[in-house]
Design a protein around this motif. Structure first.
Motif, PDB file in Angstrom:
ATOM      1  N   ASP A  10      12.693  -6.767 -25.711  1.00  0.00           N
ATOM      2  CA  ASP A  10      11.313  -7.242 -25.711  1.00  0.00           C
ATOM      3  C   ASP A  10      10.727  -7.364 -24.314  1.00  0.00           C
ATOM      4  OD1 ASP A  10      12.567  -9.440 -24.714  1.00  0.00           O
ATOM      5  OD2 ASP A  10      12.033 -10.785 -26.350  1.00  0.00           O
ATOM      6  N   GLY A  11      11.498  -7.121 -23.298  1.00  0.00           N
ATOM      7  CA  GLY A  11      10.993  -7.138 -21.935  1.00  0.00           C
ATOM      8  C   GLY A  11      11.067  -8.476 -21.242  1.00  0.00           C
ATOM      9  N   ALA A  12      11.277  -9.577 -21.982  1.00  0.00           N
ATOM     10  CA  ALA A  12      11.313 -10.886 -21.341  1.00  0.00           C
ATOM     11  C   ALA A  12      12.521 -11.021 -20.421  1.00  0.00           C
ATOM     12  CB  ALA A  12      11.320 -11.987 -22.391  1.00  0.00           C
ATOM     13  N   ASP A  13      13.695 -10.552 -20.873  1.00  0.00           N
ATOM     14  CA  ASP A  13      14.879 -10.605 -20.021  1.00  0.00           C
ATOM     15  C   ASP A  13      14.660  -9.785 -18.749  1.00  0.00           C
ATOM     16  OD1 ASP A  13      15.932 -11.979 -22.187  1.00  0.00           O
ATOM     17  OD2 ASP A  13      17.908 -11.036 -21.994  1.00  0.00           O
ATOM     18  N   ASP A 204      17.209 -30.277  -8.636  1.00  0.00           N
ATOM     19  CA  ASP A 204      17.463 -29.615  -9.912  1.00  0.00           C
ATOM     20  C   ASP A 204      17.911 -28.179  -9.664  1.00  0.00           C
ATOM     21  OD1 ASP A 204      17.580 -28.659 -12.451  1.00  0.00           O
ATOM     22  OD2 ASP A 204      15.459 -28.966 -12.929  1.00  0.00           O
ATOM     23  N   THR A 205      19.168 -27.860  -9.994  1.00  0.00           N
ATOM     24  CA  THR A 205      19.698 -26.511  -9.784  1.00  0.00           C
ATOM     25  C   THR A 205      20.028 -25.805 -11.105  1.00  0.00           C
ATOM     26  OG1 THR A 205      21.962 -27.359  -9.575  1.00  0.00           O
ATOM     27  CG2 THR A 205      20.656 -27.158  -7.543  1.00  0.00           C
ATOM     28  N   GLY A 206      19.620 -26.384 -12.220  1.00  0.00           N
ATOM     29  CA  GLY A 206      19.948 -25.804 -13.521  1.00  0.00           C
ATOM     30  C   GLY A 206      18.952 -24.745 -13.948  1.00  0.00           C
ATOM     31  N   VAL A 207      19.026 -24.371 -15.222  1.00  0.00           N
ATOM     32  CA  VAL A 207      18.089 -23.414 -15.789  1.00  0.00           C
ATOM     33  C   VAL A 207      16.703 -24.050 -15.772  1.00  0.00           C
ATOM     34  CG1 VAL A 207      17.457 -22.075 -17.815  1.00  0.00           C
ATOM     35  CG2 VAL A 207      19.874 -22.404 -17.230  1.00  0.00           C
ATOM     36  N   PRO A 208      15.709 -23.400 -15.182  1.00  0.00           N
ATOM     37  CA  PRO A 208      14.405 -24.038 -15.018  1.00  0.00           C
ATOM     38  C   PRO A 208      13.613 -24.124 -16.310  1.00  0.00           C
ATOM     39  CG  PRO A 208      14.357 -21.803 -14.160  1.00  0.00           C
ATOM     40  CD  PRO A 208      15.787 -22.093 -14.503  1.00  0.00           C
ATOM     41  N   ALA A 248      19.442 -17.331 -21.346  1.00  0.00           N
ATOM     42  CA  ALA A 248      20.324 -16.184 -21.578  1.00  0.00           C
ATOM     43  C   ALA A 248      20.608 -15.436 -20.283  1.00  0.00           C
ATOM     44  CB  ALA A 248      19.686 -15.250 -22.610  1.00  0.00           C
ATOM     45  N   VAL A 249      19.585 -15.194 -19.488  1.00  0.00           N
ATOM     46  CA  VAL A 249      19.760 -14.455 -18.242  1.00  0.00           C
ATOM     47  C   VAL A 249      20.558 -15.278 -17.238  1.00  0.00           C
ATOM     48  CG1 VAL A 249      18.568 -13.480 -16.242  1.00  0.00           C
ATOM     49  CG2 VAL A 249      17.721 -13.020 -18.549  1.00  0.00           C
ATOM     50  N   TYR A 250      20.259 -16.557 -17.105  1.00  0.00           N
ATOM     51  CA  TYR A 250      20.997 -17.400 -16.157  1.00  0.00           C
ATOM     52  C   TYR A 250      22.476 -17.449 -16.516  1.00  0.00           C
ATOM     53  CZ  TYR A 250      17.355 -19.190 -13.090  1.00  0.00           C
ATOM     54  OH  TYR A 250      16.385 -19.299 -12.114  1.00  0.00           O
ATOM     55  N   ALA A 251      22.793 -17.568 -17.795  1.00  0.00           N
ATOM     56  CA  ALA A 251      24.197 -17.600 -18.219  1.00  0.00           C
ATOM     57  C   ALA A 251      24.882 -16.271 -17.940  1.00  0.00           C
ATOM     58  CB  ALA A 251      24.290 -17.946 -19.705  1.00  0.00           C
TER      59      ALA A 251
END
Length: 422
Positions: A10-13, A204-208, A248-251
């Protein structure tokens, strides 16, 4: 190089992979810029304020140790001089002093994490220098006395200075005096410092949060357009798509394996010179996991997590790393081998307070045939050994830092000896 995009259709990743370096650089700006100016005071009121000072150096004056936990996989060779440049109001002139024979570098990264320029021993020498850095819209006249001009591709630049220090005593005091001579000013000689609203929580260093990510990227894009030839994939089709793509991308980027195997259990996480080109996946992976790394002409970071048999390195065992006669690392500056715990990527506290070992280590012993063996283990191997202490009963990894590596390393022709159990 080849473009490596994510799996989603879908292009989001793909949009997140492309823009993640922008967000992470803005997050680093919030985390590493100064709250307080030595003359003008705090940039904002209260500790919750996101206001910071840019165009101003901040310095560390000692080598990091096991009690320092802000940076993962830190080096134990240099102290840092850090600055973020905002070129939207015009150029900045950087004064640097005579560094003698000492290794030093000021590495400049654009907002997309391309390490596009350097000032320092390898690139420009060790003489006193005045460096003019300007953004893409400046068309002024270069004044007399400028030794080099650097054209930045955008208005935001991260400048990371590293200066070699040999101890935490007399040599550290000399380096501190050199750091005090690093200055920034405008073309008219006035202080270049200015306030900016980073808009981010530096802790904050986690998933934004998707809304924060979207707003941060949109603002950064206004000041830092994509590199030439790169088609902008931003924004995703819907906010919902972005919310699903971010975790999903960060992981996936955190789990990515080091892609450049060197043999003997060694791999290298960063292989870039001045620009990532169309390798968007590697650019995003480095932005998430190794942001701020130098280009390979300045430094390389071969890393070993396993021994010669492919087993994970562990402090419950003893190991030896042997460079054959005449087959040690080939560098124009120096090299070091640094030990880290796998659990937190930090230094290992030990009774001799040694966190790295290398060609500058006092008392380094070579065998009669000229070979060099380094022992990696938790217990003391004795006074005749070159000992790099490992954590007791914990997994670890080592990084071989090569400053100004020779062509053998750059062209991946060097044979890295495996780490062998003793």
């Amino acid at each position: 190089m080849t473009t490596s995009l994510p799996h989603a259709s879908d292009g989001a990743d793909a949009a997140v992979v492309q823009t993640l370096p922008l967000f992470e650089m803005m997050r680093m700006r919030a985390a590493t810029t100064a709250r307080r100016h030595p003359r003008h005071g705090f940039a904002g009121e209260g500790r919750a304020s996101a206001m910071r000072w840019v165009n101003q150096f901040t310095h560390t004056h000692r080598r990091l140790g096991p009690d320092d936990r802000e940076v993962v996989s830190p080096n134990n060779d240099t102290v840092y001089s850090n600055a973020w440049l905002d070129l939207s109001a015009g150029p900045v002139v950087i004064d640097s002093p005579d560094m003698g024979e000492r290794y030093w570098t000021l590495g400049l990264l654009d907002a997309w994490t391309n390490p596009f320029a350097y000032v320092g021993r390898r690139a420009t020498g060790n003489r006193p220098q005045r460096t003019l850095v300007h953004g893409p819209s400046w068309l002024g006249t270069v004044p007399a006395g400028i030794t080099q001009v650097i054209a930045a591709p955008g208005d935001d630049v991260w400048l990371i200075g590293r200066i070699l220090v040999d101890d935490d005593g007399p040599d550290a005091a000399q380096v501190r005096a050199l750091q005090a001579q690093l200055r920034m000013e405008r073309l008219d000689g006035s202080d270049a410092a200015m306030r900016v609203d980073t808009g981010l929580d530096a802790a904050d260093t986690g998933v934004p949060d998707p809304q924060l990510y979207s707003a941060t990227v949109a603002t950064a894009l206004q000041r830092n357009p994509p590199p030439p030839g790169e088609r902008l994939l931003w924004p995703p089709a819907t906010p919902e798509a972005l919310a699903g793509a971010l975790p999903a991308v960060y992981a996936r980027l955190r789990a990515d394996q080091q892609p450049h195997a060197l043999g003997g259990g060694w791999a290298i996480p960063v292989l870039v010179r001045t620009h990532w080109g169309d390798d968007l996946r590697s650019r995003a992976r480095i932005a998430r996991n190794f942001i701020g790394a130098l280009g390979m002409d300045e430094a390389m970071y071969p890393t070993a997590e396993v021994d010669v048999d492919g087993a994970a390195l562990h402090g419950g065992r003893r190991y030896a790393l042997t460079f054959a006669p005449g087959a040690g690392p080939r560098v124009g500056a120096f090299w070091s081998l640094t030990m880290y715990r796998r659990s937190d990527c930090l230094f290992v506290a030990n009774p001799i307070a040694r966190y790295s070992i290398g060609d500058r280590t006092p008392g380094l012993r070579h065998a009669p045939d000229g070979s060099l063996t380094i022992r990696l283990q938790a217990d003391d191997p004795g006074p005749d050994a070159n000992w790099l202490p490992a954590p007791r009963d914990e997994a670890f990894y080592v990084v071989l830092r090569l400053y100004q590596p020779h062509a053998d390393h750059l062209e991946q022709r060097f044979t890295y000896p495996p780490i062998r159990p003793v």
